[in-house]
Write a protein that holds these residues in place. Structure first.
Motif, PDB file in Angstrom:
ATOM      1  N   HIS A 147     -10.162  -9.043  14.560  1.00  0.00           N
ATOM      2  CA  HIS A 147      -9.856  -7.855  13.517  1.00  0.00           C
ATOM      3  C   HIS A 147      -8.319  -7.619  13.250  1.00  0.00           C
ATOM      4  O   HIS A 147      -7.690  -7.215  14.302  1.00  0.00           O
ATOM      5  CB  HIS A 147     -10.500  -6.761  13.901  1.00  0.00           C
ATOM      6  N   ILE A 148      -7.573  -8.318  12.469  1.00  0.00           N
ATOM      7  CA  ILE A 148      -6.127  -8.256  12.178  1.00  0.00           C
ATOM      8  C   ILE A 148      -5.859  -7.027  11.259  1.00  0.00           C
ATOM      9  O   ILE A 148      -6.613  -7.067  10.190  1.00  0.00           O
ATOM     10  CB  ILE A 148      -5.756  -9.756  11.470  1.00  0.00           C
ATOM     11  N   LEU A 149      -4.751  -6.567  11.774  1.00  0.00           N
ATOM     12  CA  LEU A 149      -4.150  -5.457  10.811  1.00  0.00           C
ATOM     13  C   LEU A 149      -3.109  -6.238  10.074  1.00  0.00           C
ATOM     14  O   LEU A 149      -1.960  -6.492  10.945  1.00  0.00           O
ATOM     15  CB  LEU A 149      -3.646  -4.282  11.418  1.00  0.00           C
ATOM     16  N   LEU A 150      -2.941  -6.464   8.870  1.00  0.00           N
ATOM     17  CA  LEU A 150      -1.808  -6.991   7.965  1.00  0.00           C
ATOM     18  C   LEU A 150      -0.864  -6.078   7.766  1.00  0.00           C
ATOM     19  O   LEU A 150      -1.319  -5.153   6.957  1.00  0.00           O
ATOM     20  CB  LEU A 150      -2.461  -8.037   7.084  1.00  0.00           C
ATOM     21  N   VAL A 151       0.525  -6.106   8.063  1.00  0.00           N
ATOM     22  CA  VAL A 151       1.230  -5.083   7.702  1.00  0.00           C
ATOM     23  C   VAL A 151       2.357  -5.630   6.666  1.00  0.00           C
ATOM     24  O   VAL A 151       2.878  -6.952   6.876  1.00  0.00           O
ATOM     25  CB  VAL A 151       2.153  -4.252   9.002  1.00  0.00           C
ATOM     26  N   ASP A 152       2.649  -4.688   5.820  1.00  0.00           N
ATOM     27  CA  ASP A 152       3.953  -5.177   4.899  1.00  0.00           C
ATOM     28  C   ASP A 152       4.809  -3.741   4.655  1.00  0.00           C
ATOM     29  O   ASP A 152       4.213  -2.773   4.911  1.00  0.00           O
ATOM     30  CB  ASP A 152       3.311  -5.705   3.542  1.00  0.00           C
ATOM     31  N   ASP A 153       5.781  -3.860   4.001  1.00  0.00           N
ATOM     32  CA  ASP A 153       6.765  -2.656   3.460  1.00  0.00           C
ATOM     33  C   ASP A 153       5.881  -2.001   2.166  1.00  0.00           C
ATOM     34  O   ASP A 153       5.707  -0.667   2.262  1.00  0.00           O
ATOM     35  CB  ASP A 153       8.008  -3.114   3.142  1.00  0.00           C
ATOM     36  N   VAL A 154       5.997  -2.630   1.040  1.00  0.00           N
ATOM     37  CA  VAL A 154       5.519  -1.838  -0.061  1.00  0.00           C
ATOM     38  C   VAL A 154       4.354  -2.655  -0.798  1.00  0.00           C
ATOM     39  O   VAL A 154       4.264  -3.861  -0.841  1.00  0.00           O
ATOM     40  CB  VAL A 154       6.453  -1.849  -1.102  1.00  0.00           C
TER      41      VAL A 154
ATOM     42  N   MET B 166       4.235   0.639   4.605  1.00  0.00           N
ATOM     43  CA  MET B 166       4.948   1.868   4.463  1.00  0.00           C
ATOM     44  C   MET B 166       4.622   2.417   3.291  1.00  0.00           C
ATOM     45  O   MET B 166       4.594   3.889   3.303  1.00  0.00           O
ATOM     46  CB  MET B 166       6.434   1.522   4.515  1.00  0.00           C
ATOM     47  N   ALA B 167       4.494   1.928   2.166  1.00  0.00           N
ATOM     48  CA  ALA B 167       4.431   2.644   1.155  1.00  0.00           C
ATOM     49  C   ALA B 167       3.511   1.918   0.019  1.00  0.00           C
ATOM     50  O   ALA B 167       3.398   0.629   0.045  1.00  0.00           O
ATOM     51  CB  ALA B 167       5.796   3.010   0.346  1.00  0.00           C
ATOM     52  N   ILE B 168       3.141   2.669  -1.261  1.00  0.00           N
ATOM     53  CA  ILE B 168       2.350   1.771  -2.097  1.00  0.00           C
ATOM     54  C   ILE B 168       2.932   2.573  -3.629  1.00  0.00           C
ATOM     55  O   ILE B 168       3.321   3.594  -3.823  1.00  0.00           O
ATOM     56  CB  ILE B 168       0.930   2.342  -2.080  1.00  0.00           C
ATOM     57  N   VAL B 169       3.106   1.723  -4.430  1.00  0.00           N
ATOM     58  CA  VAL B 169       3.370   2.110  -6.020  1.00  0.00           C
ATOM     59  C   VAL B 169       2.303   2.031  -6.825  1.00  0.00           C
ATOM     60  O   VAL B 169       1.306   1.394  -6.772  1.00  0.00           O
ATOM     61  CB  VAL B 169       4.543   0.936  -6.431  1.00  0.00           C
ATOM     62  N   GLU B 170       2.233   3.555  -7.362  1.00  0.00           N
ATOM     63  CA  GLU B 170       1.067   3.522  -8.095  1.00  0.00           C
ATOM     64  C   GLU B 170       1.440   3.939  -9.605  1.00  0.00           C
ATOM     65  O   GLU B 170       2.496   4.305 -10.064  1.00  0.00           O
ATOM     66  CB  GLU B 170       0.187   4.884  -7.544  1.00  0.00           C
TER      67      GLU B 170
END
Length: 226
Positions: A188-195, A222-226
């Motif tokens: 089970h992989i947690l894929l991480v990114d900035d935005v 870290m964040a999401i643009v909505e």
């Protein structure tokens, strides 16, 4: 006394508002931390991130720590991290999100954390992948391995924030390759990114990881643009 003397001549400042930090503050002042627009997606079982990828990438869980808005505190933080050499921001945000995820049962099944890679040219210019500290601290909080060579970015890209999702995916999809998969089978992989913006990068990387037999994917940014 030595610390106080150093701070007198070289004061540490808040990465968001630029005011001097107090002794009990780290990277971000308490005032700015309270003003940061947290999503609470992982606490509220909110599927905003999963819905962005619905029908394109199967996910177990997905979250983002903060809401991103132009000219806001989050943009200032991430620009300091990505373009101004302030790598400690990634550690701060990783400690924050990792501390929250380890309390949530659905994230306790994660086996390994994998970052979205940066191209060697960007890494050479910047000196680091802006996601590294973030991912490492989350892995530390979850007590799992951190693999930074599972994915490879094969070509340097210009900023793609103004492209639509389809165009961006077609471009981004050509620029990543699977790397070292040893130890990733049936994980089970947690894929991480900035935005997350259009989610094209997460989609491209997630689809590559899903070619590994038995893999399940979750996402944290870290964040999401909505």
């Amino acid at each position: 006394m030595l610390k106080n003397l150093i701070n007198l001549f070289f004061p540490q400042i808040c990465e968001a508002c630029k005011t001097p930090l107090q002794d009990n503050e780290n990277s971000i002042c308490i005032s700015c931390r309270h003003e940061l627009p947290v999503t609470n997606f992982h606490f509220e079982n909110n599927d905003v991130v999963k819905k962005l990828l619905y029908g394109r990438l199967e996910l177990e869980n997905a979250t983002a720590l903060l809401h991103f808005s132009k000219k806001g505190l989050v943009q200032e933080l991430l620009h300091n991290l990505k373009y101004r050499g302030h790598e400690q921001i990634g550690k701060f945000l990783g400690d924050w999100l990792g501390g929250e995820l380890k309390t949530i049962e659905t994230y306790q099944t994660i086996d390994v954390v994998v970052p979205v890679p940066t191209h060697k040219k960007s890494k050479r210019e910047r000196g680091y992948n802006q996601v590294t500290k973030f991912g490492q601290q989350i892995a530390k909080a979850l007590d799992v391995d951190y693999y930074d060579d599972a994915l490879i970015k094969t070509s340097h890209t210009k900023r793609q924030v103004f492209k639509d999702r389809v165009t961006r995916f077609e471009d981004v999809n050509k620029r990543f390759e699977i790397g070292n998969t040893v130890g990733l089978y049936n994980k089970h992989i947690l894929l991480v990114d900035d935005v997350i913006t259009t989610s094209a990068t997460i989609e491209a990387c997630g689809l590559l990881l899903q070619t590994i037999p038995g893999v399940k994917i979750s996402v944290a940014t870290m964040a999401i643009v909505e």
